[in-house]
Motif scaffolding. Sequence first.
Motif, PDB file in Angstrom:
ATOM      1  N   MET A   1       0.750  -1.163   0.090  1.00 44.98           N
ATOM      2  CA  MET A   1      -0.122  -0.202   0.011  1.00 44.98           C
ATOM      3  C   MET A   1       0.682   1.102  -0.090  1.00 44.98           C
ATOM      4  SD  MET A   1      -1.607  -0.009   3.877  1.00 44.98           S
ATOM      5  CE  MET A   1      -2.568  -1.331   3.368  1.00 44.98           C
ATOM      6  N   ALA A   2       0.321   2.365  -0.047  1.00 45.15           N
ATOM      7  CA  ALA A   2       0.932   3.630   0.030  1.00 45.15           C
ATOM      8  C   ALA A   2       1.664   3.797   1.202  1.00 45.15           C
ATOM      9  CB  ALA A   2       0.134   4.680  -0.369  1.00 45.15           C
ATOM     10  N   GLU A   3       2.915   4.402   1.064  1.00 38.69           N
ATOM     11  CA  GLU A   3       3.640   4.850   2.335  1.00 38.69           C
ATOM     12  C   GLU A   3       3.426   5.603   3.443  1.00 38.69           C
ATOM     13  OE1 GLU A   3       7.951   7.139   3.480  1.00 38.69           O
ATOM     14  OE2 GLU A   3       7.670   6.677   1.353  1.00 38.69           O
ATOM     15  N   MET A   4       3.187   5.197   4.479  1.00 40.14           N
ATOM     16  CA  MET A   4       2.587   5.896   5.438  1.00 40.14           C
ATOM     17  C   MET A   4       3.810   6.266   6.653  1.00 40.14           C
ATOM     18  SD  MET A   4      -0.914   3.772   6.647  1.00 40.14           S
ATOM     19  CE  MET A   4       0.158   2.036   6.380  1.00 40.14           C
ATOM     20  N   SER A   5       4.184   7.480   6.873  1.00 39.59           N
ATOM     21  CA  SER A   5       5.244   7.838   7.424  1.00 39.59           C
ATOM     22  C   SER A   5       5.148   9.027   8.227  1.00 39.59           C
ATOM     23  CB  SER A   5       6.592   7.842   6.442  1.00 39.59           C
ATOM     24  OG  SER A   5       6.346   8.984   5.556  1.00 39.59           O
ATOM     25  N   HIS A   6       5.827   9.138   9.417  1.00 43.95           N
ATOM     26  CA  HIS A   6       5.756  10.573  10.075  1.00 43.95           C
ATOM     27  C   HIS A   6       7.378  11.044   9.896  1.00 43.95           C
ATOM     28  CE1 HIS A   6       2.069  10.419  12.842  1.00 43.95           C
ATOM     29  NE2 HIS A   6       2.234   9.331  12.212  1.00 43.95           N
TER      30      HIS A   6
ATOM     31  N   GLY B   1     -12.118  -0.902  11.325  1.00 48.09           N
ATOM     32  CA  GLY B   1     -10.955  -1.506  10.456  1.00 48.09           C
ATOM     33  C   GLY B   1     -10.847  -0.707   9.188  1.00 48.09           C
ATOM     34  N   ASP B   2     -11.575   0.281   8.795  1.00 44.40           N
ATOM     35  CA  ASP B   2     -11.248   1.077   7.653  1.00 44.40           C
ATOM     36  C   ASP B   2     -10.266   2.253   7.914  1.00 44.40           C
ATOM     37  OD1 ASP B   2     -12.985  -0.433   6.367  1.00 44.40           O
ATOM     38  OD2 ASP B   2     -14.785   1.124   7.046  1.00 44.40           O
ATOM     39  N   MET B   3      -9.785   2.619   8.978  1.00 44.49           N
ATOM     40  CA  MET B   3      -8.537   3.442   9.259  1.00 44.49           C
ATOM     41  C   MET B   3      -7.578   3.032  10.062  1.00 44.49           C
ATOM     42  SD  MET B   3     -10.653   7.175   9.556  1.00 44.49           S
ATOM     43  CE  MET B   3     -11.996   6.562  10.996  1.00 44.49           C
ATOM     44  N   ILE B   4      -6.460   3.501  10.011  1.00 42.85           N
ATOM     45  CA  ILE B   4      -5.199   3.386  10.772  1.00 42.85           C
ATOM     46  C   ILE B   4      -4.905   4.933  11.478  1.00 42.85           C
ATOM     47  CG2 ILE B   4      -2.800   3.013  10.851  1.00 42.85           C
ATOM     48  CD1 ILE B   4      -3.478   0.932   8.670  1.00 42.85           C
ATOM     49  N   ALA B   5      -4.950   4.701  12.629  1.00 44.73           N
ATOM     50  CA  ALA B   5      -4.234   6.052  13.505  1.00 44.73           C
ATOM     51  C   ALA B   5      -2.954   5.798  13.776  1.00 44.73           C
ATOM     52  CB  ALA B   5      -5.265   6.323  14.617  1.00 44.73           C
TER      53      ALA B   5
ATOM     54  N   THR C   1      -5.587   1.210   1.639  1.00 52.12           N
ATOM     55  CA  THR C   1      -4.727   1.932   0.487  1.00 52.12           C
ATOM     56  C   THR C   1      -3.349   2.421   1.007  1.00 52.12           C
ATOM     57  OG1 THR C   1      -5.686   4.029   0.585  1.00 52.12           O
ATOM     58  CG2 THR C   1      -6.761   2.243  -0.925  1.00 52.12           C
ATOM     59  N   GLY C   2      -3.430   2.858   2.371  1.00 54.16           N
ATOM     60  CA  GLY C   2      -2.438   3.684   3.114  1.00 54.16           C
ATOM     61  C   GLY C   2      -2.573   5.110   2.642  1.00 54.16           C
ATOM     62  N   LEU C   3      -3.310   5.561   2.065  1.00 53.15           N
ATOM     63  CA  LEU C   3      -3.519   7.146   1.585  1.00 53.15           C
ATOM     64  C   LEU C   3      -3.799   7.982   2.630  1.00 53.15           C
ATOM     65  CD1 LEU C   3      -5.341   6.743  -1.897  1.00 53.15           C
ATOM     66  CD2 LEU C   3      -2.791   7.349  -1.357  1.00 53.15           C
ATOM     67  N   PRO C   4      -3.383   8.948   3.165  1.00 50.70           N
ATOM     68  CA  PRO C   4      -3.607   9.989   4.328  1.00 50.70           C
ATOM     69  C   PRO C   4      -5.008  10.518   4.108  1.00 50.70           C
ATOM     70  CG  PRO C   4      -2.234  11.134   2.656  1.00 50.70           C
ATOM     71  CD  PRO C   4      -2.130   9.704   2.101  1.00 50.70           C
ATOM     72  N   LEU C   5      -5.628  10.341   5.282  1.00 50.80           N
ATOM     73  CA  LEU C   5      -6.907  11.050   5.538  1.00 50.80           C
ATOM     74  C   LEU C   5      -7.072  12.272   6.335  1.00 50.80           C
ATOM     75  CD1 LEU C   5      -8.784   7.563   6.445  1.00 50.80           C
ATOM     76  CD2 LEU C   5      -8.913   8.801   4.024  1.00 50.80           C
TER      77      LEU C   5
END
Length: 244
Positions: free
Chosen positions: A89-94, A107-111, A126-130
């Motif tokens: 999925m798309a890159e998720m990063s800080h 289960g539809d979002m990650i925090a 998808t890993g896309l930012p919300l």
Amino acid sequence: WEAIEGCTPHLYLSLAWIPSDSRLWAAWGHEFAAPQILERCPRSISPSIGHDSEVTGVAFSPDGQRIVSASYDGSVRVWDARSGEPISMAEMSHSGTVWFAMFSPDGDMIASGGEDHILRLWDAHTGLPLKAMEGHTGDIYCLAFSPDGKRVVIGSADNIVRLWNVSTGQHIGTAMEGHEDWVNEVAFSPDGELIASASSDQTIRLWHSQSQTTHGSPLQTHSEFVGSVAFSPDGTRIASGGKD
């Protein structure tokens, strides 16, 4: 309050009520009839390698099919719970260490939150930012979704607890102030009416989620910093763990 003593010193880092019908309980539940040293867990299901530094937190999706992980390397990753393989999925990063990552109740979002003082919401498929929720002035150490998934409560190194609207990304009401040191863990009661926060100031505080006001006096049962807190499934008890 009843103290459970003799635990491994690292127990305070993670405290949860394990569902009796979960795979985790089926595999390891017999090991925890009484507090045990975690090194006695019999086996890992599958090693998953992919982060470039230490992993700071992991969580299952509500359906148990996926695992999300956070790391010192600034990334958030999702894994297949059965195979241990990464899910593309798309890159998720800080920008900095990520202290935790978790799924929303549906289960539809990650925090995820971390060193950059921002709580980020991602599409779990998808890993896309919300959303990016900004307002804290210290590391974001912990988060809890309300049972209905419409709100999140955040605890931070700025000693403050804040409530946020998931759909708008906006802060709700007033900041919950009173702790004198870092807020290390937060939890919603099962009915969503109360919030518990655990702090390095050796206290646990209870808050009304609707008014963001305190509920009773601080609970001062620990002699060192408090690193974890959880409500029982029926909401009548609170468990906490600390450096003591």
